[in-house]
Design a protein around this motif. Sequence first.
Motif, short mmCIF file in Angstrom:
data_model
loop_
_atom_site.label_atom_id
_atom_site.label_comp_id
_atom_site.label_asym_id
_atom_site.label_seq_id
_atom_site.Cartn_x
_atom_site.Cartn_y
_atom_site.Cartn_z
N TYR A 21 12.11 -15.73 10.16
CA TYR A 21 13.08 -15.49 8.44
C TYR A 21 11.84 -15.51 7.98
O TYR A 21 11.22 -14.49 6.79
CB TYR A 21 13.57 -16.09 7.76
N ASN A 22 10.62 -16.45 8.09
CA ASN A 22 9.08 -16.65 7.24
C ASN A 22 8.06 -15.27 7.86
O ASN A 22 7.66 -15.15 7.36
CB ASN A 22 9.09 -17.68 7.88
N HIS A 23 8.10 -14.41 8.94
CA HIS A 23 7.49 -13.11 9.79
C HIS A 23 7.71 -12.23 8.66
O HIS A 23 6.87 -11.70 8.58
CB HIS A 23 7.58 -13.18 10.77
N LEU A 24 9.01 -12.09 8.51
CA LEU A 24 9.53 -11.03 7.55
C LEU A 24 10.02 -11.70 6.49
O LEU A 24 9.38 -10.07 5.27
CB LEU A 24 10.89 -10.24 7.53
N ARG A 25 9.54 -12.48 6.05
CA ARG A 25 9.32 -12.71 4.18
C ARG A 25 7.76 -12.64 3.53
O ARG A 25 7.17 -11.59 3.05
CB ARG A 25 9.43 -13.91 3.52
N LYS A 26 6.79 -12.65 4.82
CA LYS A 26 5.93 -12.11 5.00
C LYS A 26 5.31 -10.60 4.72
O LYS A 26 4.75 -10.79 3.55
CB LYS A 26 4.80 -13.36 6.26
N TRP A 27 5.74 -10.24 5.45
CA TRP A 27 5.60 -8.53 5.24
C TRP A 27 6.38 -8.18 4.70
O TRP A 27 5.55 -6.80 3.76
CB TRP A 27 5.91 -7.96 6.69
N ARG A 28 7.12 -8.65 4.10
CA ARG A 28 7.86 -7.95 2.05
C ARG A 28 6.41 -8.18 1.35
O ARG A 28 6.81 -7.39 0.33
CB ARG A 28 8.96 -8.80 2.56
N GLN A 29 6.24 -9.27 1.48
CA GLN A 29 5.32 -9.56 0.30
C GLN A 29 4.48 -8.91 0.44
O GLN A 29 3.54 -8.62 -0.41
CB GLN A 29 5.15 -10.89 0.26
N LYS A 30 3.42 -8.76 1.72
CA LYS A 30 2.52 -7.76 1.91
C LYS A 30 2.70 -6.34 1.17
O LYS A 30 1.88 -5.26 0.78
CB LYS A 30 1.82 -7.54 3.42
N TRP A 31 4.16 -5.47 1.41
CA TRP A 31 4.39 -4.56 1.48
C TRP A 31 4.90 -4.32 -0.07
O TRP A 31 4.27 -3.24 -1.45
CB TRP A 31 5.51 -4.57 1.65
N ALA A 32 5.40 -5.61 -1.00
CA ALA A 32 5.48 -5.72 -2.33
C ALA A 32 3.70 -5.69 -3.31
O ALA A 32 3.82 -4.68 -3.65
CB ALA A 32 5.81 -6.80 -3.02
N ARG A 33 3.26 -6.20 -2.44
CA ARG A 33 1.37 -6.08 -2.88
C ARG A 33 0.68 -4.54 -3.05
O ARG A 33 0.33 -4.11 -4.02
CB ARG A 33 0.45 -7.11 -2.19
N VAL A 34 1.19 -4.07 -1.66
CA VAL A 34 0.40 -2.92 -1.57
C VAL A 34 1.53 -1.84 -2.28
O VAL A 34 0.52 -0.46 -2.92
CB VAL A 34 1.35 -2.34 0.25
N SER A 35 2.60 -1.96 -3.42
CA SER A 35 3.78 -0.98 -3.58
C SER A 35 2.97 -1.19 -5.07
O SER A 35 2.51 -0.42 -5.69
CB SER A 35 5.09 -1.03 -4.07
N LYS A 36 2.60 -1.87 -5.45
CA LYS A 36 2.10 -2.30 -6.75
C LYS A 36 0.44 -1.96 -7.56
O LYS A 36 0.44 -1.33 -8.23
CB LYS A 36 1.92 -4.13 -7.48
N LEU A 37 0.40 -2.35 -5.91
CA LEU A 37 -1.66 -2.01 -6.38
C LEU A 37 -1.74 0.29 -6.02
O LEU A 37 -2.03 0.12 -6.71
CB LEU A 37 -2.64 -1.73 -5.06
N LYS A 38 -0.10 0.58 -5.14
CA LYS A 38 -0.48 1.91 -5.70
C LYS A 38 0.25 2.71 -6.52
O LYS A 38 -0.84 3.41 -7.15
CB LYS A 38 0.55 2.59 -4.26
N ASP A 39 0.65 1.03 -7.86
CA ASP A 39 0.37 1.94 -9.01
C ASP A 39 -0.80 1.99 -9.98
O ASP A 39 -0.29 1.79 -11.06
CB ASP A 39 2.26 1.02 -9.71
N LEU A 40 -1.63 1.06 -8.99
CA LEU A 40 -2.66 0.89 -10.32
C LEU A 40 -3.53 2.43 -10.90
O LEU A 40 -2.61 3.15 -10.32
CB LEU A 40 -4.02 0.54 -9.38
#
Length: 199
Positions: A21-40
């Motif tokens: 669960y923690n491993h998947l959560r860590k990678w989901r958080q990274k994906w959320a940050r990448v998605s947000k940065l792509k919108d800059l």
Amino acid sequence: MWPQSPQAVLWGEVVSPTQVYNHLRKWRQKWARVSKLKDLSAALWDDQAHAIMLEQEHYLGHCKDHPKDAEFLNCPIRFYTEMEAIFANAMATGKFALGSAAGPKRKRGNFSEEKMLMLTNMSNAVNNVANALRETGPTHVDANLYLAVMEMPGFSEEALIVAYTFLLDNKAQGRGFVNMSDAHRALWLRTFLAKNYYV
């Protein structure tokens, strides 16, 4: 079939539901940050390198205010394709939704519809298994365990509490202990308590 204890063997390593669960959560958080940065507003997406590109001035200004974002800017994003396959459909909204028209910053990736669906389904299945193991594994305690331990004659109450606490933390052994004959329970207790300096 999963082992009876709240652990699983993934890629040759024993992992707990919490670790999955923690491993998947860590990678989901990274994906959320990448998605947000792509919108800059000043960002350009390099589809070949899987990189979010900013001009030097914008890059320096952004990293000064958000130093943790530096690992995702002006360099290839590690495991981007895998994160996209696993998380894009679950988190996507608006222009990032699976099947929507691709804008100039984003393309669908290197996966066919069939592969994307298969990877999404695998991701959902892993998430469901991890959540199920996390929710049910740690909470299951055999209802007869307390009496099976505490009613054993010939041992001090302190020693039995030590054994009971161990069996609570090791549920597979606790279930085994409950199913033993009294003679085997006594043998197990003597062996366990001797190893732990209570006999």
